[in-house]
Each structure stands twice: as structure tokens, then as C-alpha cells.
Scaffold this motif. Sequence first.
Motif, short mmCIF file in Angstrom:
data_model
loop_
_atom_site.label_atom_id
_atom_site.label_comp_id
_atom_site.label_asym_id
_atom_site.label_seq_id
_atom_site.Cartn_x
_atom_site.Cartn_y
_atom_site.Cartn_z
N TRP A 4 0.84 -1.20 0.00
CA TRP A 4 0.00 0.00 0.00
C TRP A 4 0.88 1.26 0.00
O TRP A 4 0.66 2.17 -0.80
CB TRP A 4 -0.92 -0.01 1.23
CG TRP A 4 -2.03 1.00 1.14
CD1 TRP A 4 -3.29 0.77 0.67
CD2 TRP A 4 -2.00 2.38 1.52
NE1 TRP A 4 -4.03 1.92 0.73
CE2 TRP A 4 -3.26 2.93 1.25
CE3 TRP A 4 -1.02 3.21 2.05
CZ2 TRP A 4 -3.58 4.26 1.49
CZ3 TRP A 4 -1.33 4.55 2.29
CH2 TRP A 4 -2.60 5.06 2.02
N LEU A 5 1.87 1.29 0.88
CA LEU A 5 2.77 2.46 0.95
C LEU A 5 3.61 2.60 -0.32
O LEU A 5 3.84 3.72 -0.79
CB LEU A 5 3.68 2.36 2.18
CG LEU A 5 2.98 2.52 3.53
CD1 LEU A 5 3.94 2.18 4.67
CD2 LEU A 5 2.42 3.91 3.68
N THR A 6 4.05 1.49 -0.86
CA THR A 6 4.82 1.53 -2.11
C THR A 6 3.95 2.06 -3.25
O THR A 6 4.39 2.89 -4.05
CB THR A 6 5.36 0.14 -2.46
OG1 THR A 6 6.14 -0.34 -1.37
CG2 THR A 6 6.21 0.17 -3.71
N PHE A 8 1.38 4.01 -2.98
CA PHE A 8 1.18 5.44 -2.71
C PHE A 8 2.40 6.24 -3.18
O PHE A 8 2.26 7.24 -3.90
CB PHE A 8 0.95 5.63 -1.20
CG PHE A 8 0.77 7.05 -0.78
CD1 PHE A 8 -0.40 7.74 -1.07
CD2 PHE A 8 1.76 7.70 -0.06
CE1 PHE A 8 -0.57 9.06 -0.66
CE2 PHE A 8 1.60 9.01 0.36
CZ PHE A 8 0.43 9.69 0.05
N ALA A 45 -4.94 4.01 -2.58
CA ALA A 45 -3.56 4.47 -2.34
C ALA A 45 -3.01 5.16 -3.58
O ALA A 45 -2.38 6.23 -3.51
CB ALA A 45 -2.67 3.29 -1.95
#
Length: 153
Positions: A4-6, A8, A45
Amino acid sequence: MILWLTTFAVSIASALLPFLPMEVYILGAAATEPGVPAAITLGIAAGAGATIGKIIWYEAARRGIDSKWAQKKLAAPKVKAGYEKWVARMQGRPVYAASIMFLAASVGLPPLLVMAAVGGLLKMPMWVFIPTVFLGRTVRFTLLFLGVDFAIH
């Protein structure tokens, strides 16, 4: 959470750098995390990251319009006429402006990078710009994630 962070972060980079297409990233990311819930959360995201990147383009154009260079360019009659035409179309018509921005964000026509800059140049209200870009990009990326998931699984 890492995916998810990647997603984003890659989406922010893709929104800032037009030679880094988010769609290519989605092909790989969707293959690693199957399922509708993952497609929806990753779409959100990606939509959020893309919105942040386009806000930067918007702000650069909004602040740059008052520069000496931009004012010199706007002094040309043809450029000034085109600028004034778009200002007249967009000002006081948030539904019209939002419709064009949503089309750019979801379908890509006209290109969102260009429209983010135009939105900034014309000082489109942020209360129109941000949710419209977020919704359009989230829909686009979620559908792409779902499409890849459907094709693979």
C-alpha cells in the motif's frame, strides 16, 4: 501495508514524472496481491498519491502565472486570448470545471498533467480540484487493479 505504501509512493512519483507510468506498476502490483479488497485499497492508495502529485503541478502553475516570464508570454495576443477564453469558461462554473477535470483524471483525455497545470493557471478552486482528481484517479486505478486481478485469477 508495505505494498500500500509503495503504491502510494510510486503514484506520487508517477504523477510528477510523466515518463513513469503508473499503469505499468499496477500490472505488477495487482499480480502480487489478488482479490477485490486489495484492488480497492491499492486503488485508493494510488488515487491519493496521484492527487498529491497533481497538487504540486497545480501549485507550480498557480504560483508561476504571476512570474515575469509568464506575464511576458501572456502579453502575446493569441496566448492572452486563449487564456482569457479558458478563464471565462471555468470561472463561476465549478460543475463544468469539475467535469473536465474528472474526465482527465479518470480517462486521461485531456491529459491530467496538462489539466492540473491549467487548473492552477486558472486558479480553479482547490475544493473542486482535489476531490475531483482523487475520485477520478481512484476510479481509474481501482478498475485497472480489478482488471488485472480478473485477467490473472
